[in-house]
Scaffold this motif. Structure first.
Motif, PDB file in Angstrom:
ATOM      1  N   GLN A  23      46.137  -7.006  68.538  1.00 13.41           N
ATOM      2  CA  GLN A  23      46.425  -7.146  69.961  1.00 13.41           C
ATOM      3  C   GLN A  23      47.348  -6.054  70.483  1.00 13.41           C
ATOM      4  O   GLN A  23      48.472  -5.913  70.046  1.00 13.41           O
ATOM      5  CB  GLN A  23      47.067  -8.516  70.169  1.00 13.41           C
ATOM      6  CG  GLN A  23      46.861  -9.074  71.543  1.00 13.41           C
ATOM      7  CD  GLN A  23      45.404  -9.389  71.808  1.00 13.41           C
ATOM      8  OE1 GLN A  23      44.721  -9.914  70.944  1.00 13.41           O
ATOM      9  NE2 GLN A  23      44.928  -9.050  72.990  1.00 13.41           N
ATOM     10  N   TYR A  27      47.569  -5.657  73.979  1.00 15.46           N
ATOM     11  CA  TYR A  27      47.945  -6.093  75.316  1.00 15.46           C
ATOM     12  C   TYR A  27      48.791  -7.359  75.238  1.00 15.46           C
ATOM     13  O   TYR A  27      48.477  -8.281  74.489  1.00 15.46           O
ATOM     14  CB  TYR A  27      46.669  -6.359  76.119  1.00 15.46           C
ATOM     15  CG  TYR A  27      46.895  -6.961  77.468  1.00 15.46           C
ATOM     16  CD1 TYR A  27      47.451  -6.205  78.482  1.00 15.46           C
ATOM     17  CD2 TYR A  27      46.547  -8.276  77.712  1.00 15.46           C
ATOM     18  CE1 TYR A  27      47.660  -6.760  79.727  1.00 15.46           C
ATOM     19  CE2 TYR A  27      46.751  -8.845  78.956  1.00 15.46           C
ATOM     20  CZ  TYR A  27      47.308  -8.080  79.964  1.00 15.46           C
ATOM     21  OH  TYR A  27      47.515  -8.623  81.198  1.00 15.46           O
ATOM     22  N   LEU A  28      49.890  -7.381  75.998  1.00 23.68           N
ATOM     23  CA  LEU A  28      50.738  -8.577  76.060  1.00 23.68           C
ATOM     24  C   LEU A  28      50.473  -9.272  77.392  1.00 23.68           C
ATOM     25  O   LEU A  28      50.729  -8.707  78.446  1.00 23.68           O
ATOM     26  CB  LEU A  28      52.210  -8.185  76.008  1.00 23.68           C
ATOM     27  CG  LEU A  28      52.768  -7.672  74.703  1.00 23.68           C
ATOM     28  CD1 LEU A  28      54.209  -7.269  74.907  1.00 23.68           C
ATOM     29  CD2 LEU A  28      52.661  -8.743  73.638  1.00 23.68           C
ATOM     30  N   ASP A  29      49.958 -10.470  77.313  1.00 20.00           N
ATOM     31  CA  ASP A  29      49.575 -11.166  78.539  1.00 20.00           C
ATOM     32  C   ASP A  29      50.811 -11.731  79.244  1.00 20.00           C
ATOM     33  O   ASP A  29      51.450 -12.647  78.754  1.00 20.00           O
ATOM     34  CB  ASP A  29      48.581 -12.278  78.202  1.00 20.00           C
ATOM     35  CG  ASP A  29      47.786 -12.676  79.423  1.00 20.00           C
ATOM     36  OD1 ASP A  29      47.893 -11.957  80.429  1.00 20.00           O
ATOM     37  OD2 ASP A  29      47.085 -13.687  79.365  1.00 20.00           O
ATOM     38  N   ARG A  30      51.166 -11.149  80.367  1.00 18.60           N
ATOM     39  CA  ARG A  30      52.305 -11.627  81.153  1.00 18.60           C
ATOM     40  C   ARG A  30      51.908 -11.596  82.612  1.00 18.60           C
ATOM     41  O   ARG A  30      50.931 -10.949  82.991  1.00 18.60           O
ATOM     42  CB  ARG A  30      53.531 -10.704  80.972  1.00 18.60           C
ATOM     43  CG  ARG A  30      54.045 -10.586  79.586  1.00 18.60           C
ATOM     44  CD  ARG A  30      55.004 -11.719  79.258  1.00 18.60           C
ATOM     45  NE  ARG A  30      54.941 -12.055  77.835  1.00 18.60           N
ATOM     46  CZ  ARG A  30      55.602 -11.415  76.890  1.00 18.60           C
ATOM     47  NH1 ARG A  30      56.406 -10.446  77.188  1.00 18.60           N
ATOM     48  NH2 ARG A  30      55.478 -11.764  75.648  1.00 18.60           N
ATOM     49  N   VAL A  38      58.382  -6.713  78.149  1.00 16.46           N
ATOM     50  CA  VAL A  38      57.858  -6.306  76.844  1.00 16.46           C
ATOM     51  C   VAL A  38      59.038  -6.289  75.874  1.00 16.46           C
ATOM     52  O   VAL A  38      59.993  -5.552  76.095  1.00 16.46           O
ATOM     53  CB  VAL A  38      57.221  -4.899  76.915  1.00 16.46           C
ATOM     54  CG1 VAL A  38      56.726  -4.460  75.544  1.00 16.46           C
ATOM     55  CG2 VAL A  38      56.081  -4.894  77.907  1.00 16.46           C
ATOM     56  N   VAL A  73      58.423  -5.317  69.848  1.00 13.33           N
ATOM     57  CA  VAL A  73      57.017  -4.916  69.929  1.00 13.33           C
ATOM     58  C   VAL A  73      56.919  -3.404  70.041  1.00 13.33           C
ATOM     59  O   VAL A  73      56.124  -2.758  69.354  1.00 13.33           O
ATOM     60  CB  VAL A  73      56.340  -5.591  71.144  1.00 13.33           C
ATOM     61  CG1 VAL A  73      54.946  -5.027  71.370  1.00 13.33           C
ATOM     62  CG2 VAL A  73      56.282  -7.094  70.940  1.00 13.33           C
ATOM     63  N   ALA A  90      50.567  -1.997  76.635  1.00 14.35           N
ATOM     64  CA  ALA A  90      51.032  -3.379  76.534  1.00 14.35           C
ATOM     65  C   ALA A  90      50.895  -4.121  77.859  1.00 14.35           C
ATOM     66  O   ALA A  90      50.869  -5.354  77.877  1.00 14.35           O
ATOM     67  CB  ALA A  90      52.489  -3.414  76.070  1.00 14.35           C
TER      68      ALA A  90
END
Lengths: 228, 255
Positions: free
Chosen positions: B9, B11-14, B64, B68, B129
């Protein structure tokens, strides 16, 4: 290694970006000739293959291992234009998604690893093919020499770019010599695995090796005398 | 080069202001930011603190986590090694550091390379990200990257997991037969695997193409998600590059 941001100064990086964009535009036209409307799905899958094959590590010597760059391999298998596109797409994805190789140095990286590598490597392949006997198996030694030549030439091209836009005061002649020496050794590994891979594809699907297409012969119609 | 990209992953879903920006705005912003950083004059060092603070600000707004970013910074190890070599191989006046004679010019260059390279890596990590891979590709298309190139990237991105899984299965098959690459003579085995992987990838490409043709593909992908950008989005995205460009310009004036 991919060139990071700040290695080559801003004007040369920008100029390299323009040259790389022009090179890619030429290759986009050429790739359509090599693959016609199948370009996108096929080149995409070959790019995924190049990305994957760069992860195969092979042992070089005591405790060290190298991995394939795949520029000449892709050019020999799918043609020079598509090969450049595939390697460039891998470089763009690595820079944009994985932060591997600077975004400002993308032009430099495409010039070195896609354009120069393919131009020098595939050019050599064509010359060697002309010198060798006109049969399919000649594609294997041609791929070997092409890959062998491409790696040190790309390294020298890097030193040349560094001489124009480099940021540190390095003894360029010595650096060029050292880079050349190291990359001849790396080139032997690249050449071995490129030639062996081309050979293995050639035994299974010779029609998929672009550089071997010149050996294809027109089917001959021979009529047997009637009643024999 | 690209040793062990763990393809997990990115991409950080926020739900943050930065995640919501149109992808083309973010790509352009990062590009201008990086070029401004690279154009920083040699004699100064304070601008790097400003750039770093600006990126910290973006990371904070985008939520973020530092961990990470740091974990993904391993891609810069090769050029860190090169930077450490610079003071030894560069020319010019030497200085003594802890009894070792190093080139002053090399030390300076190593610092600049580390600073600029790291800022570029962090900026790219933040971009990946906060933007879905699919949106990044749409953004490139919006920025007038040739459509064929974007399509090739899209296919590569879609199928890279499949090809990697194929490769893993081949490795497991080799190892379950007791194979272990020990010396150069084993290259032939690895090359056979690479050759088989190429044929499988190529044939998959042919099948995918036929499947697409049967669903009405005429050489263009239909645009399902529109990533139109409003002027206000460009204004927000311009903040980061504006800070960087202003800093670089100031550094050139007062150096």
């Amino acid at each position: 290694m991919h060139v990071p941001d700040g290695f080559i100064n801003a004007p040369v990086s920008l100029a390299a970006g323009v040259v790389a964009a022009a090179g890619l535009a030429i290759c986009l036209r050429g790739a359509r000739r090599e693959l016609d409307e199948k370009t996108a799905p096929l080149a995409g899958l070959v790019a995924a293959f190049v990305f994957a094959v760069q992860m195969i590590n092979f042992p070089v010597g005591v405790g060290t291992s190298g991995h394939l760059m795949g520029g000449v391999l892709a050019a020999v298998l799918v043609g020079p234009y598509t090969g450049v596109l595939c390697v460039s797409v891998v470089l763009i994805v690595q820079a944009l998604f994985f932060a591997d190789g600077g975004l400002s140095a993308l032009g430099v990286n495409i010039i070195l690893m896609a354009l120069v590598t393919t131009l020098a490597g595939y050019g050599t392949v064509l010359v060697v093919q002309r010198l060798l006997p006109n049969k399919r198996a000649s594609a294997v030694p041609a791929a070997f020499v092409g890959a062998l030549v491409s790696v040190p030439i790309a390294a020298l091209a890097f030193v040349a770019l560094y001489a124009v836009g480099g940021t540190a005061d390095l003894p360029l002649a010595e650096v060029a010599l050292a880079m050349f020496g190291v990359h001849v050794v790396i080139g032997i590994g690249e050449a071995l695995i490129t030639a062996l891979t081309v050979g293995s594809v050639l035994t299974v699907r010779p029609d998929l090796v672009h550089a071997a297409r010149r050996y294809e012969q027109e089917l001959e119609l021979r009529t047997a005398p009637a009643g024999s | 080069m690209s040793g062990g990209h763990a393809h997990h992953q990115l991409y950080l879903d926020r739900e943050t202001a930065i995640h919501r920006l149109a992808p083309q705005c973010k790509i352009a912003a990062v590009l201008v930011f990086v070029i401004a950083v690279v154009a920083t004059p040699r004699e100064t060092d304070w601008p790097y603190a400003v750039y770093a603070l600006a990126l910290l600000g973006v990371a904070a707004v985008a939520r973020v986590p530092a961990l990470v970013v740091v974990r993904r910074m391993v891609v810069e190890i090769p050029f860190v090694i090169f930077a450490l070599l610079l003071p030894i191989i560069a020319r010019g006046p030497r200085v003594d550091v802890l009894g070792v004679s190093l080139s002053a010019n090399g030390l300076e260059s190593a610092f600049i390379l580390l600073a600029k390279g790291t800022l570029g890596v962090v900026a790219s990590i933040l971009l990946a990200a906060t933007t879905r891979p699919r949106d990044l590709l749409l953004g490139l298309q919006r920025l007038r990257m040739p459509e064929t190139l974007v399509q090739i990237m899209t296919f590569m991105f879609r199928y890279v997991e499949v090809v990697l899984a194929e490769m893993t299965r081949m490795r497991i098959a080799r190892e379950s037969r007791g194979f272990q690459a020990r010396h150069a003579g084993h290259l032939r085995v690895l090359a056979n695997s690479a050759g088989a992987l190429f044929i499988r990838s190529y044939e998959r490409g042919e099948r995918v193409h036929l499947a697409m043709l049967s669903r009405g593909y005429v050489g263009r992908m239909p645009v399902l998600v529109d990533v139109r950008s409003a002027p206000s989005q460009w204004a927000v995205a311009a903040l980061l590059p504006l800070v960087a460009v202003a800093t670089t310009a100031a550094a050139w004036v007062i150096r």
